[in-house]
Scaffold this active site. Structure first.
Site, PDB file in Angstrom:
ATOM      1  CB  THR A 172      -0.763   0.004   1.225  1.00 24.80           C
ATOM      2  OG1 THR A 172      -1.303  -1.336   1.220  1.00 24.80           O
ATOM      3  CG2 THR A 172      -1.808   1.003   1.216  1.00 24.80           C
ATOM      4  CD  GLU A 173       3.233   3.056  -3.648  1.00 30.81           C
ATOM      5  OE1 GLU A 173       2.980   4.267  -4.523  1.00 30.81           O
ATOM      6  OE2 GLU A 173       4.319   2.457  -4.089  1.00 30.81           O
ATOM      7  CD  GLU A 197      -3.744  -9.974   3.655  1.00 33.60           C
ATOM      8  OE1 GLU A 197      -3.514 -10.040   2.708  1.00 33.60           O
ATOM      9  OE2 GLU A 197      -2.603  -9.623   4.611  1.00 33.60           O
ATOM     10  CD  GLU A 229     -16.515  -1.725   1.120  1.00 37.96           C
ATOM     11  OE1 GLU A 229     -15.259  -1.977   1.475  1.00 37.96           O
ATOM     12  OE2 GLU A 229     -17.408  -1.463   2.106  1.00 37.96           O
TER      13      GLU A 229
HETATM   14  C1  FAD Z   1      -3.768  -1.277  10.634  1.00 40.81           C
HETATM   15  C2  FAD Z   1      -3.849  -1.429   8.894  1.00 40.81           C
HETATM   16  C3  FAD Z   1      -2.648  -2.321   8.846  1.00 40.81           C
HETATM   17  C4  FAD Z   1      -2.167  -2.435   7.524  1.00 40.81           C
HETATM   18  N1  FAD Z   1      -1.110  -3.311   7.117  1.00 40.81           N
HETATM   19  C5  FAD Z   1      -0.806  -3.333   5.844  1.00 40.81           C
HETATM   20  C6  FAD Z   1       0.552  -4.112   5.305  1.00 40.81           C
HETATM   21  O1  FAD Z   1       1.055  -4.595   6.249  1.00 40.81           O
HETATM   22  N2  FAD Z   1       0.706  -4.015   4.122  1.00 40.81           N
HETATM   23  C7  FAD Z   1       0.355  -3.263   3.202  1.00 40.81           C
HETATM   24  O2  FAD Z   1       0.613  -3.421   1.990  1.00 40.81           O
HETATM   25  N3  FAD Z   1      -0.946  -2.738   3.285  1.00 40.81           N
HETATM   26  C8  FAD Z   1      -1.252  -2.607   4.705  1.00 40.81           C
HETATM   27  N4  FAD Z   1      -2.471  -1.976   4.978  1.00 40.81           N
HETATM   28  C9  FAD Z   1      -3.299  -1.357   4.115  1.00 40.81           C
HETATM   29  C10 FAD Z   1      -4.614  -2.184   3.629  1.00 40.81           C
HETATM   30  O3  FAD Z   1      -4.374  -3.113   2.833  1.00 40.81           O
HETATM   31  C11 FAD Z   1      -5.204  -1.069   2.786  1.00 40.81           C
HETATM   32  O4  FAD Z   1      -5.846   0.009   3.442  1.00 40.81           O
HETATM   33  C12 FAD Z   1      -6.561  -1.581   2.023  1.00 40.81           C
HETATM   34  O5  FAD Z   1      -6.119  -2.360   0.950  1.00 40.81           O
HETATM   35  C13 FAD Z   1      -7.345  -0.553   1.302  1.00 40.81           C
HETATM   36  O6  FAD Z   1      -6.621   0.176   0.503  1.00 40.81           O
HETATM   37  P1  FAD Z   1      -6.983   2.207   0.818  1.00 40.81           P
HETATM   38  O7  FAD Z   1      -6.963   2.204   2.322  1.00 40.81           O
HETATM   39  O8  FAD Z   1      -6.061   2.788   0.059  1.00 40.81           O
HETATM   40  O9  FAD Z   1      -8.510   2.328   0.392  1.00 40.81           O
HETATM   41  P2  FAD Z   1      -8.865   2.555  -1.166  1.00 40.81           P
HETATM   42  O10 FAD Z   1      -8.282   1.673  -2.047  1.00 40.81           O
HETATM   43  O11 FAD Z   1      -8.748   4.026  -1.400  1.00 40.81           O
HETATM   44  O12 FAD Z   1     -10.424   2.358  -0.953  1.00 40.81           O
HETATM   45  C14 FAD Z   1     -11.168   3.327  -0.133  1.00 40.81           C
HETATM   46  C15 FAD Z   1     -12.837   2.667  -0.439  1.00 40.81           C
HETATM   47  O13 FAD Z   1     -13.163   2.579  -1.606  1.00 40.81           O
HETATM   48  C16 FAD Z   1     -13.629   1.268  -1.854  1.00 40.81           C
HETATM   49  N5  FAD Z   1     -13.085   0.784  -3.398  1.00 40.81           N
HETATM   50  C17 FAD Z   1     -11.921   0.890  -3.811  1.00 40.81           C
HETATM   51  N6  FAD Z   1     -12.033   0.382  -5.127  1.00 40.81           N
HETATM   52  C18 FAD Z   1     -13.071  -0.034  -5.271  1.00 40.81           C
HETATM   53  C19 FAD Z   1     -13.776  -0.643  -6.611  1.00 40.81           C
HETATM   54  N7  FAD Z   1     -13.130  -0.954  -7.484  1.00 40.81           N
HETATM   55  N8  FAD Z   1     -15.135  -0.882  -6.204  1.00 40.81           N
HETATM   56  C20 FAD Z   1     -15.774  -0.765  -5.399  1.00 40.81           C
HETATM   57  N9  FAD Z   1     -15.148  -0.251  -4.124  1.00 40.81           N
HETATM   58  C21 FAD Z   1     -14.068   0.249  -4.262  1.00 40.81           C
HETATM   59  C22 FAD Z   1     -12.912   0.317  -0.869  1.00 40.81           C
HETATM   60  O14 FAD Z   1     -13.571  -0.797  -0.621  1.00 40.81           O
HETATM   61  C23 FAD Z   1     -13.071   1.364   0.378  1.00 40.81           C
HETATM   62  O15 FAD Z   1     -14.179   1.239   1.028  1.00 40.81           O
HETATM   63  C24 FAD Z   1      -3.040  -1.811   6.423  1.00 40.81           C
HETATM   64  C25 FAD Z   1      -4.031  -1.080   6.539  1.00 40.81           C
HETATM   65  C26 FAD Z   1      -4.346  -0.844   7.928  1.00 40.81           C
HETATM   66  C27 FAD Z   1      -5.381   0.100   8.256  1.00 40.81           C
END
Ligand code: FAD
Length: 389
Positions: A130-131, A369, A373
């Site tokens: 994630t970024e 993971e 959604e």
């Molecule tokens: C405590 C914690 C630990 C974490 N640990 C790790 C880690 O170890 N390594 C790592 O790489 N990441 C990690 N993450 C990141 C996590 O995997 C991401 O937060 C997650 O994948 C969602 O990405 P985002 O936050 O950018 O949300 P976004 O991708 O911006 O999504 C925002 C909203 O839009 C919805 N959405 C996005 N695209 C679509 C679509 N095509 N159709 C319908 N809905 C959509 C999503 O479901 C969500 O509701 C961690 C996050 C947290 C909070």
């Protein structure tokens, strides 16, 4: 516990492993959770014990120094640990995804070098996907790795990377070709050990999932030797990562089962001791309806999770099964945590009781993971693909 992993489906070896996990969580974890969690303190002593027990090598093949347990056994271990403290499950989970990606996709030299060190916990960490501007849409990542002699030079930033402060190694998703179309063909995976230019820029404050560290990272001219490119091939990084995410989703589902189970246990015990209007609240029908739903959800979540784990162990395609397990079991964890809080009344809102922690830990499972959604979209696409009209 109010519902159980069915013993008749376990091998003798599995019963032995799960017994030692029970002893570990009762002796080394449960007595310390409350203080560590509320102080948001990294559980170093617990991690040291996990190293001694070999828990960092649970799924790693015996030839590389691990136990080589099945996905099913691993899911059962994660469920048990999560009934006591989900953060401890997080310490091994993303580490295991990193290790299993190397085991599945690494070159022979990478396996020989890294897997024994991952198994002992000498090298320990997680996955850096994630970024700040890309989570669900991983193809939008901007971290680049540009070849310079025998190294890649990495620049960019990552967000939310669990175990990256306390650990020393992460699996890093980068763009080795920013012009490739489709975009995933320019994505690659590197094994990134801490060194110059690998900067842990900020420990992120969280609602729950305390103790364990999740960090923002910056890569500033960070050099990675080219022999750390997973599988020695550029352009297949996203594919390599997505193969590992099925396993990740099964294990997040197992955490959901653990939270659902813990919330149910707390609620069942409390509902028999708390009295209102002259009788225990478990004799009021409104509470019985909740307990009935909570019990059913826990059982169903476990069945879906174990079905997905078995499919993964058989080597079958299981994105739909892992998606259903992840979606259902994590929603079950969240719903049970909320219901347990309601059953506890005002005490459910008190920091003195576990229920409040379960309520803060559970929502993460619906996000990490692959959000729930996204899981439903994956399930829908698969059910259509598997059943063409
Ligand atoms: C405590 C914690 C630990 C974490 N640990 C790790 C880690 O170890 N390594 C790592 O790489 N990441 C990690 N993450 C990141 C996590 O995997 C991401 O937060 C997650 O994948 C969602 O990405 P985002 O936050 O950018 O949300 P976004 O991708 O911006 O999504 C925002 C909203 O839009 C919805 N959405 C996005 N695209 C679509 C679509 N095509 N159709 C319908 N809905 C959509 C999503 O479901 C969500 O509701 C961690 C996050 C947290 C909070």
């Amino acid at each position: 516990m109010t519902t159980q992993i069915p013993e008749d489906t376990m091998t003798d070896e599995e019963i032995m492993i799960l017994d030692s996990i029970d002893k570990f969580i009762e002796t080394d974890v449960r007595p310390f959770v409350h203080q560590l969690e509320h102080d948001d303190e990294y559980p170093q002593k617990i991690v040291d014990t996990m190293k001694e027990m070999g828990l960092f090598g649970l799924m790693i093949a015996p030839e590389f120094g691990g136990f080589g347990v099945s996905t099913l056994t691993y899911a059962r271990i994660i469920e048990k640990i999560s009934t006591v403290w989900m953060s401890v499950a997080g310490i091994i989970n993303s580490h295991m995804i990193m290790a299993m990606t190397v085991q599945r996709c690494g070159t022979e030299a990478q396996k020989d070098h890294y897997l024994p060190k991952f198994a002992t916990g000498e090298l320990r960490g997680g996955i850096g996907l994630t970024e700040p501007d890309a989570g669900t849409d991983l193809q939008a990542i901007r971290t680049t790795a540009v070849r310079d002699g025998d190294d890649y030079v990495v620049n960019g930033s990552k967000m939310w990377i669990t175990n990256s402060g306390s650990g020393n190694t992460i699996l890093l998703l980068v763009k080795t070709d920013t012009t490739a179309e489709p975009r995933h063909k320019g994505m690659s995976l590197l094994i990134a050990e801490k060194g110059d230019g690998f900067i842990v820029s900020k420990k992120l404050e969280k609602l729950g999932y305390k103790g364990i560290d999740s960090n923002a990272l910056t890569f500033d001219g960070y050099r990675v030797p080219v022999d750390r490119l997973i599988g020695g091939v550029e352009g297949v990084g996203l594919k390599q990562v997505l193969g590992g995410l099925e396993l990740g989703r099964i294990n997040v589902a197992a955490r959901g089962v653990g939270i659902a189970q813990a919330a149910l246990d707390e609620a069942v015990a409390y509902a028999q001791t708390r009295k209102t209007f002259g009788k225990p609240i478990c004799e009021h029908q409104a509470i019985q309806l909740k307990l009935g739903e909570m019990t059913t959800r826990t059982h169903a979540a476990r069945l879906l999770t174990e079905a997905a784990a078995k499919a993964y162990d058989r080597g079958e395609r299981c994105d739909m099964e892992a998606g259903m397990a992840k979606y259902f079991a994590t929603e079950a964890g969240l719903e049970n945590a909320i219901e347990a809080m309601r059953i506890f009344g005002g005490y459910g809102y008190s920091k003195e009781y576990n229920v409040e922690r379960l309520y803060r830990d559970a929502p993460l499972l619906t996000i990490g993971e692959g959000t729930n959604e996204l899981q439903r979209i994956i399930i829908a696409k698969q059910i259509i693909a598997r059943n063409p009209a």
